[in-house]
Design an enzyme around this catalytic site. Structure first.
Site, PDB file in Angstrom:
ATOM      1  N   ALA A 269      28.625  18.344  18.677  1.00  5.92           N
ATOM      2  CA  ALA A 269      29.580  18.123  17.599  1.00  5.92           C
ATOM      3  C   ALA A 269      30.606  17.438  18.146  1.00  5.92           C
ATOM      4  CB  ALA A 269      29.999  19.197  17.074  1.00  5.92           C
ATOM      5  N   GLU A 271      35.266  16.879  17.666  1.00  3.16           N
ATOM      6  CA  GLU A 271      36.371  17.254  17.186  1.00  3.16           C
ATOM      7  C   GLU A 271      37.186  16.243  16.284  1.00  3.16           C
ATOM      8  OE1 GLU A 271      35.543  17.243  20.598  1.00  3.16           O
ATOM      9  OE2 GLU A 271      37.502  16.319  21.574  1.00  3.16           O
ATOM     10  N   GLU A 305      34.782  23.195  18.232  1.00  4.28           N
ATOM     11  CA  GLU A 305      35.513  22.028  17.822  1.00  4.28           C
ATOM     12  C   GLU A 305      36.656  22.347  17.204  1.00  4.28           C
ATOM     13  OE1 GLU A 305      34.128  19.746  19.159  1.00  4.28           O
ATOM     14  OE2 GLU A 305      32.085  20.414  19.343  1.00  4.28           O
ATOM     15  N   HIS A 308      39.618  22.733  19.672  1.00  2.98           N
ATOM     16  CA  HIS A 308      40.189  21.458  20.239  1.00  2.98           C
ATOM     17  C   HIS A 308      41.392  20.936  19.315  1.00  2.98           C
ATOM     18  CE1 HIS A 308      37.527  20.010  23.422  1.00  2.98           C
ATOM     19  NE2 HIS A 308      36.490  19.987  22.815  1.00  2.98           N
TER      20      HIS A 308
HETATM   21  N1  PHE Z   1      33.817  16.138  22.672  1.00  5.44           N
HETATM   22  C1  PHE Z   1      32.661  16.841  22.256  1.00  5.44           C
HETATM   23  C2  PHE Z   1      32.839  18.271  22.327  1.00  5.44           C
HETATM   24  O1  PHE Z   1      33.393  18.997  21.784  1.00  5.44           O
HETATM   25  C3  PHE Z   1      31.660  16.512  22.910  1.00  5.44           C
HETATM   26  C4  PHE Z   1      31.277  14.937  22.596  1.00  5.44           C
HETATM   27  C5  PHE Z   1      31.316  13.965  23.511  1.00  5.44           C
HETATM   28  C6  PHE Z   1      30.551  14.469  21.283  1.00  5.44           C
HETATM   29  C7  PHE Z   1      31.251  12.747  23.245  1.00  5.44           C
HETATM   30  C8  PHE Z   1      30.154  13.217  21.247  1.00  5.44           C
HETATM   31  C9  PHE Z   1      30.582  12.367  22.065  1.00  5.44           C
HETATM   32  O2  PHE Z   1      32.526  18.627  23.412  1.00  5.44           O
HETATM   33 ZN    ZN Z   2      34.727  20.099  23.593  1.00  2.00          ZN
END
Ligand code: PHE
Ligand code: ZN
Length: 877
Positions: A269, A271, A305, A308
């Site tokens: 997923a 954020e 998420e 975040h």
């Molecule tokens: N940032 C997202 C997480 O919650 C992960 C993610 C990274 C999703 C790159 C899509 C692309 O960890």
């Molecule tokens: Zn993350």
């Protein structure tokens, strides 16, 4: 997309951006064959930049088709800008102006699932890490934070729902059946947090009242058929919101919080501010189609998420080398949350098993890198277990060093100092230092040095002087680009367990558990007034992500298993015992000797099964022998067959010796209550299903039991466990075939359940696994375009079916290599994740070693290799 000589990006080359973007105004005109994106950027020179004459260089991928550029409304001629493969350069600019571009992109042709793409009938975006540059020209770096407005225009019938970040501030209908919605996000953010969604979605709505009394609208958008699978995610979201207020003092900021489920998604997923986009597998849950593990995964990811929003969005990363700033901290936060919602010790054990199996392997392999990497070719390759899981362990160590109250003060200080900023890991550690007065200089090495430290411990009891001495020796193996590492600061939580099972007092305060900070390569700790030779209980709660070795006797381990006041170490003592038993069996198998399981292990398991006071979830964990993957990680040379055979033999011996107790346990745990995905029921089901796994090794009992369970199960947890048991049992193949068919018929319309069906077959360890995989690839439930399906079939086969994947003919490797080549052109991120199954070739004996290497070399020789693959393959060879 192709990139023959990928550039390496270095942390040491970081420079502040030459320009800032205060406002970003976007218009998306979505058509079936293309999307027209108009972007107006209010930019100005960054006063902190050293190069005040620098041209404006906007990032933009090769699929972004530039139509025109305007500066403050004046159209530029083709000599006014320069387009290269990855950028748009405008040389002459006033110090502040509006740069407007219009571009065309083709979401329906985008198979990479980065940027703007189609998932079934839906348009959605994925911008982290560098996907925004495939949507329009931009300063696509996280330290450029801007206020976004987005107008979405689309056909009203096909795309009634148009979403983006923040608040909807305007909407209306247009001529020829189109409509629009304008979204404004008042919080400045980097482009990687931008999102848009357009589609025919239904939603489940709820609300949450924050501590300060604001009412937040909560919405989960799904396809109509999935409306009955949103309750668990919604409940998890509300729990997470409350928990973050209570535990970290963090309140939600916008007026609404939206989650959208999409079928085609590279990760779990994302954020995006106020508009999280989720893989359906990380949000949909329903007792009929979802296992217990999947329910818990939904809870954890929804929380992750959501968390975040503070650790990632309000305070974001300065550059991608700081990825663990948001990911390590947020994984730590979601782990604390799951521990509070369920059983803390069970969650801890599961996380440590995961870390030891996968992160330790990564850290010992060719892609080993520090929690804060210092270089990368493709940032997508650094969304790793090290950045996430080890990063979370590092935060956990800080918490343990500071204590609860000070850690909370440190996090408060971090959030208040840096709200609205893009910062570095250093800033996080500094805040923790500032509130605690601790010097974390040496501790910072955890972010910079790669590899898993090893701690060797020896003890010495002086009966005359009544002293007990522990000698610690730490080291860290060489890893790519790093040799001769400095000693880490390693917090070792320990106790000394007496013959009566009690923890001895360790000092004059009477503390019975202490945290020792190892800071030297060798270090000795002396305890006085120790009246008897104790059994040391070391690294309680897994207080540091290290391998710790102490020469325990079996009797000492049994003593810890029975008495240790630390639940984690009770379990870990059992693991250490099982490991040594397995080690011996593997050697016997290799020497072609007759296998024999130590009676000690059987006795221990017997004792466990007889003790009805044990929490079922804990008992379940204690009955698990180390997995084949874990045995691979521990081995110097991975003898796949010997490991498989040894483990199967041990399991069968346990089943034979403890048949009646296993059967009694299975019956005792029959659930009378209605299904609920709550810790206590989950623990009972997990135990019952592990016991079923043992009983399957008894041909007269297992197949009948599993077949009954399959047919009478009222939930997917029990149904899938029974199916898995049947499929993996040589004596139950008739039942297995019937069950597979029945399952397929019942769940043909349930994508996620069918993914499970694929996965169970992919991990079937019966002979001829590869043929089954190839046949399943032709099945309508499979599609190479869907990442979940690739993971369920090919991913599961290559990582969790070692006996078939690593067959000595090398056909598993050949197959994987062909799939990777195909995915190279379709979805670089999915391809790059799959290739990991080949990268640890050096640990295998011949002929596998050479065969794996050949497969890698074939991939390397491919002309149009994407840089995701190029980086991993070249570092592995
Ligand atoms: N940032 C997202 C997480 O919650 C992960 C993610 C990274 C999703 C790159 C899509 C692309 O960890
Ligand atoms: Zn993350």
């Amino acid at each position: 997309m192709k990139d023959v000589t990928p550039q390496t990006v270095y942390l040491k080359d970081y420079r502040v951006p030459d320009f800032l973007i205060d406002n970003t105004d976007l218009v998306f005109d979505l058509r079936e064959e293309h999307c027209r994106v108009t972007s107006s950027l209010r930019i100005r020179r960054n006063p902190d930049s050293a190069t005040q004459l620098a041209p404006l260089v906007l990032d933009g991928g090769c699929a972004v088709d530039l139509q025109w550029v305007e500066i403050d409304g004046r159209r530029l001629g083709s000599d006014g800008y320069a387009r290269s493969e990855n950028s748009l350069t405008i040389a002459e600019l006033p110090d502040s102006c509006v740069v407007t571009t219009e571009v065309l992109i083709k979401p329906h042709l985008n198979t990479s699932m980065m940027g703007l793409y189609r998932s079934r009938t839906l348009y959605c975006t994925q911008c982290e890490a560098e996907g925004f540059r495939d949507i329009t020209f931009y300063l696509d770096r996280p330290d450029v934070m801007s206020e976004f407005t987005a107008k979405l225009i689309a056909d009203r019938q096909r795309y009634p729902v148009l979403l983006s970040n923040g608040n909807a501030i305007d909407q209306g209908t247009m001529e020829d059946g189109r409509h629009f919605v304008v979204w404004h996000d008042p919080f400045k953010k980097p482009a990687y947090l931008f999102a848009l969604v357009a589609g025919d979605l239904s939603s489940v709505e709820d609300s949450f009242v924050t501590l300060s009394g604001r009412e937040i609208k909560l919405q989960i958008f799904v396809e109509e058929k999935d409306l009955n699978k949103c309750d668990h995610a919604m409940l998890s979201l509300k729990n997470a919101m409350r928990w973050d207020e209570q535990t970290y003092g963090r309140e939600y900021d916008l007026g609404r919080f939206m989650i959208v489920a999409v079928d085609d998604f590279n990760m779990g997923a994302m954020e995006n501010k106020g508009l999280n986009i989720f893989n359906t597998s990380a949000v949909l849950a329903n007792p009929d189609t979802t296992t217990d593990a999947a329910f818990q995964r939904v809870e954890g990811i929804v929380a992750h998420e959501y968390f975040h929003n503070w650790s990632g969005n309000r305070v974001t990363c300065r550059d991608w080398f700081q990825l663990s700033l948001k990911e390590g901290f947020t994984v730590y936060r979601d782990a604390q949350f799951s521990a509070d919602m369920n059983s803390a010790v069970v969650k801890r054990i599961e996380d440590v098993v995961y870390l030891r199996t996968h992160q330790f392997a990564e850290d010992a392999g060719p892609m080993s890198h520090p929690v804060q990497p210092d270089s990368y070719m493709e940032i997508n390759n650094f969304y790793t277990l090290t950045v996430y899981e080890k990063g979370a362990e590092v935060v956990a160590m800080i918490h343990n060093l500071l204590g609860d109250k000070t850690f909370r003060q440190g996090s408060d200080l971090y959030f208040s100092r840096h709200d609205g900023q893009a910062v570095t890991i250093e800033e996080f550690v500094s805040a923790m230092e500032a509130v605690s007065g601790l010097d974390l200089q040496q501790f910072r090495l955890w972010y910079k040095q790669s590899g898993t430290p090893v701690v060797e411990v020896q003890s010495n009891y002086d009966a005359q002087a009544k002293t007990y001495q522990l000698q610690f020796k730490q080291s860290c193996p060489d890893t790519p680009g790093q040799t001769h590492k400095k000693p880490f600061l390693i917090p070792i939580k320990l106790g000394l367990v007496a013959a009566d099972g009690q923890d001895l007092p360790l000092n004059s305060h009477g503390d019975r558990s202490l945290v020792i900070s190892l800071t030297e390569q060798t270090q000795t700790v002396l305890f006085e007034n120790i009246q008897q030779a104790p059994v040391p209980s070391l690294l309680r709660g897994f207080s540091a992500p290290v391998r710790l070795n102490y020469p325990y006797s079996s009797a000492q381990l049994a003593h810890l298993m029975a008495n240790d006041s630390d639940g984690f170490n009770r379990w870990d003592a059992g693991q250490t015992l099982s490991f040594s038993v397995m080690q011996r069996l593997i050697e016997e198998a290799l020497d072609q000797r007759e296998l024999e399981v130590s009676s000690q292990l059987i006795e221990v398991f017997d004792g466990l099964l007889s003790d009805h006071s044990l929490d079922p979830a804990m008992l379940n964990l204690m009955l698990q022998l180390p997995s084949e993957a874990q045995l691979h990680e521990r081995a110097d040379i991975i003898h796949v067959q010997a490991i498989h055979r040894a483990r199967q033999f041990a399991r069968r011996s346990i089943a034979q010796a403890l048949q009646s107790k296993l059967l009694e346990t299975y019956k005792r745990l029959t659930e009378q209550r209605d299904y609920a995905p709550v810790a206590d029921q989950i623990g009972r089901r997990a135990l019952r299903n592990s016991v079923l796994g043992y009983l399957m090794l008894l041909e007269e009992i297992g197949p009948e039991l599993a077949w009954q369970q399959f047919n009478s199960a009222t939930n997917m947890a029990d149904k899938a466990a029974a199916l898995n048991a049947l499929v993996n049992c040589a004596a139950a193949q008739d039942y297995a075939q019937q069950a597979l068919q029945a399952f397929e018929q019942q769940y043909a319309q349930e994508t996620l359940a069918m993914n499970l069906w694929l996965q169970i077959q992919a991990t079937n360890s019966q002979p001829n696994g590869l043929d089954r995989i190839k046949a399943l690839m032709e099945h309508s439930a499979f599609s190479i375009n869907n990442p979940n399906k690739v993971r369920s079939l090919m991913g599961a086969f290559c990582s969790s079916n070692p006996i078939n994947f690593h067959n000595p003919e090398g056909s598993g490797y050949q197959f994987l290599q062909q799939q990777i080549i195909q995915l190279n052109a379709l979805n670089p991120q999915v391809a790059a994740r799959l290739v990991t199954a080949l990268t640890r070739w050096k640990k295998f004996p011949e002929p596998n070693r050479q065969l794996m290497r050949d497969a890698l070399q074939l991939i390397a020789s491919k002309q149009d290799l994407v840089k995701d693959l190029r980086e991993i393959v070249s570092k592995s060879l």
